[in-house]
Enzyme design. Sequence first.
Site, PDB file in Angstrom:
ATOM      1  N   GLY A  15       0.816  -1.214   0.000  1.00  0.00           N
ATOM      2  CA  GLY A  15       0.000   0.000   0.000  1.00  0.00           C
ATOM      3  C   GLY A  15       0.844   1.256   0.000  1.00  0.00           C
ATOM      4  O   GLY A  15       0.573   2.209   0.730  1.00  0.00           O
ATOM      5  N   ALA A  16       1.859   1.264  -0.867  1.00  0.00           N
ATOM      6  CA  ALA A  16       2.807   2.389  -0.871  1.00  0.00           C
ATOM      7  C   ALA A  16       2.487   3.413  -1.955  1.00  0.00           C
ATOM      8  O   ALA A  16       3.287   4.306  -2.211  1.00  0.00           O
ATOM      9  CB  ALA A  16       4.235   1.869  -1.025  1.00  0.00           C
ATOM     10  N   TYR A 160     -13.289  -3.332  11.317  1.00  0.00           N
ATOM     11  CA  TYR A 160     -11.963  -2.721  11.145  1.00  0.00           C
ATOM     12  C   TYR A 160     -11.150  -2.887  12.438  1.00  0.00           C
ATOM     13  O   TYR A 160     -10.000  -3.344  12.411  1.00  0.00           O
ATOM     14  CB  TYR A 160     -12.113  -1.238  10.802  1.00  0.00           C
TER      15      TYR A 160
HETATM   16  N1  LIG Z   1      -5.150   7.264   8.077  1.00  0.00           N
HETATM   17  C1  LIG Z   1      -5.387   6.991   9.343  1.00  0.00           C
HETATM   18  O1  LIG Z   1      -5.955   7.813  10.086  1.00  0.00           O
HETATM   19  C2  LIG Z   1      -4.970   5.648   9.904  1.00  0.00           C
HETATM   20  C3  LIG Z   1      -5.057   5.475  11.292  1.00  0.00           C
HETATM   21  C4  LIG Z   1      -4.682   4.266  11.846  1.00  0.00           C
HETATM   22  C5  LIG Z   1      -4.225   3.234  11.019  1.00  0.00           C
HETATM   23  N2  LIG Z   1      -4.165   3.427   9.685  1.00  0.00           N
HETATM   24  C6  LIG Z   1      -3.712   2.296   8.874  1.00  0.00           C
HETATM   25  O2  LIG Z   1      -2.598   2.664   8.091  1.00  0.00           O
HETATM   26  C7  LIG Z   1      -2.571   1.918   6.882  1.00  0.00           C
HETATM   27  C8  LIG Z   1      -2.410   2.870   5.712  1.00  0.00           C
HETATM   28  O3  LIG Z   1      -3.507   3.784   5.747  1.00  0.00           O
HETATM   29  P1  LIG Z   1      -3.561   5.131   4.878  1.00  0.00           P
HETATM   30  O4  LIG Z   1      -4.255   6.110   5.705  1.00  0.00           O
HETATM   31  O5  LIG Z   1      -2.231   5.426   4.312  1.00  0.00           O
HETATM   32  O6  LIG Z   1      -4.575   4.647   3.735  1.00  0.00           O
HETATM   33  P2  LIG Z   1      -4.817   5.137   2.234  1.00  0.00           P
HETATM   34  O7  LIG Z   1      -4.262   6.478   2.006  1.00  0.00           O
HETATM   35  O8  LIG Z   1      -6.264   4.877   1.992  1.00  0.00           O
HETATM   36  O9  LIG Z   1      -3.962   4.089   1.397  1.00  0.00           O
HETATM   37  C9  LIG Z   1      -4.301   2.726   1.452  1.00  0.00           C
HETATM   38  C10 LIG Z   1      -3.271   1.911   0.691  1.00  0.00           C
HETATM   39  O10 LIG Z   1      -3.657   0.521   0.786  1.00  0.00           O
HETATM   40  C11 LIG Z   1      -3.737  -0.026  -0.532  1.00  0.00           C
HETATM   41  N3  LIG Z   1      -4.808  -1.024  -0.594  1.00  0.00           N
HETATM   42  C12 LIG Z   1      -6.103  -0.877  -0.216  1.00  0.00           C
HETATM   43  N4  LIG Z   1      -6.782  -2.008  -0.445  1.00  0.00           N
HETATM   44  C13 LIG Z   1      -5.907  -2.897  -1.006  1.00  0.00           C
HETATM   45  C14 LIG Z   1      -6.000  -4.222  -1.491  1.00  0.00           C
HETATM   46  N5  LIG Z   1      -7.155  -4.908  -1.509  1.00  0.00           N
HETATM   47  N6  LIG Z   1      -4.884  -4.813  -1.976  1.00  0.00           N
HETATM   48  C15 LIG Z   1      -3.720  -4.145  -2.005  1.00  0.00           C
HETATM   49  N7  LIG Z   1      -3.559  -2.883  -1.576  1.00  0.00           N
HETATM   50  C16 LIG Z   1      -4.636  -2.263  -1.079  1.00  0.00           C
HETATM   51  C17 LIG Z   1      -4.018   1.162  -1.448  1.00  0.00           C
HETATM   52  O11 LIG Z   1      -3.558   0.864  -2.761  1.00  0.00           O
HETATM   53  P3  LIG Z   1      -4.124   1.664  -4.070  1.00  0.00           P
HETATM   54  O12 LIG Z   1      -4.300   3.090  -3.653  1.00  0.00           O
HETATM   55  O13 LIG Z   1      -3.070   1.512  -5.102  1.00  0.00           O
HETATM   56  O14 LIG Z   1      -5.396   1.008  -4.438  1.00  0.00           O
HETATM   57  C18 LIG Z   1      -3.211   2.269  -0.780  1.00  0.00           C
HETATM   58  O15 LIG Z   1      -1.861   2.230  -1.202  1.00  0.00           O
HETATM   59  C19 LIG Z   1      -3.874   1.116   6.852  1.00  0.00           C
HETATM   60  O16 LIG Z   1      -3.625  -0.206   7.238  1.00  0.00           O
HETATM   61  C20 LIG Z   1      -4.738   1.834   7.876  1.00  0.00           C
HETATM   62  O17 LIG Z   1      -5.694   0.968   8.452  1.00  0.00           O
HETATM   63  C21 LIG Z   1      -4.514   4.612   9.106  1.00  0.00           C
END
Ligand SMILES: NC(=O)c1ccc[n+]([C@@H]2O[C@H](COP(=O)([O-])OP(=O)(O)OC[C@H]3O[C@@H](n4cnc5c(N)ncnc54)[C@H](OP(=O)(O)O)[C@@H]3O)[C@@H](O)[C@H]2O)c1
Length: 253
Positions: A15-16, A160
Amino acid sequence: MTSDSLRGKVALVTGASRGIGRACALALAEWGATVAVHYRSHEVDAQKTLASLPAEGHFLLQGDLAEADTCRWLVEETVRRARRLDILVNNAGIYEPLPFSEPDFERWQEAWRHMFAVNFFSAVNLSYHAVAVMRRQGSGKVIFVASRAGIRGEAHHSHYAASKAAMTVLARSMAVELAPDNIQVNTVAPGWVATDMSAEPLKVRGDSIVAQIPIGRVADPMDVAKAVRFLASPDADYLTGVTLDVNGGSYIR
Ligand SMILES: NC(=O)c1ccc[n+]([C@@H]2O[C@H](COP(=O)([O-])OP(=O)(O)OC[C@H]3O[C@@H](n4cnc5c(N)ncnc54)[C@H](OP(=O)(O)O)[C@@H]3O)[C@@H](O)[C@H]2O)c1
């Protein structure tokens, strides 16, 4: 802080293409790691991540992590292209609402299955294949990007929160089992981070969210990435089974 302590190391960051995963790729590359930049659907964004990384040798890998075979292929392809795998960052994930008032039981079940397939079983399957490589190499670091929700729970997002709790306990189990193999397994548990995932709630109720964070702001993706990088570095060789809370003091335990 600059360092070259990850020079010669190879990292796979899931997810980079965006958000925290993009920041992790950059943070690891800044300290010398070669990074396999994984994405699912946002190829242009993934290309931007790749272009932002210092030095050469980094590469893109595409795939839907809900598919177990994709997880195996990602590890195999990383090793084929970069000859080794030292750091696995299980970051990719989804965040969707699913209240108990959901009237459609079929939809309820499907939402739970899909959440666990993407957020949890992807990490299980990637870890399975990565650990086999790391054991052969004699060392490795596995890092999970879980969530504060996985510790305290989260209303309207129980699937989640449960997927992140499962991830956190998986990491602790792996930490003990794999310590004799010189593989350290740790977790970061972010609170709110400013990414696409959190954009809507931050737009709708950003003020009340920030009011609950003693540090007075939501995290930047790099706040999380620096914690991941520390856990990936030799400075953390004696840490395993740890969960680092990266939440600005919003949940202290
Ligand atoms: N943002 C927050 O507030 C927050 C808080 C706590 C934890 N987190 C955790 O941090 C991690 C990253 O979150 P983020 O906020 O950076 O999310 P984001 O901006 O929505 O990015 C999500 C990433 O995951 C990839 N992804 C989603 N579904 C996928 C699938 N089925 N197969 C492969 N790749 C997939 C996406 O790929 P594509 O874009 O290429 O589709 C994207 O690179 C997650 O695990 C999230 O639960 C986030």
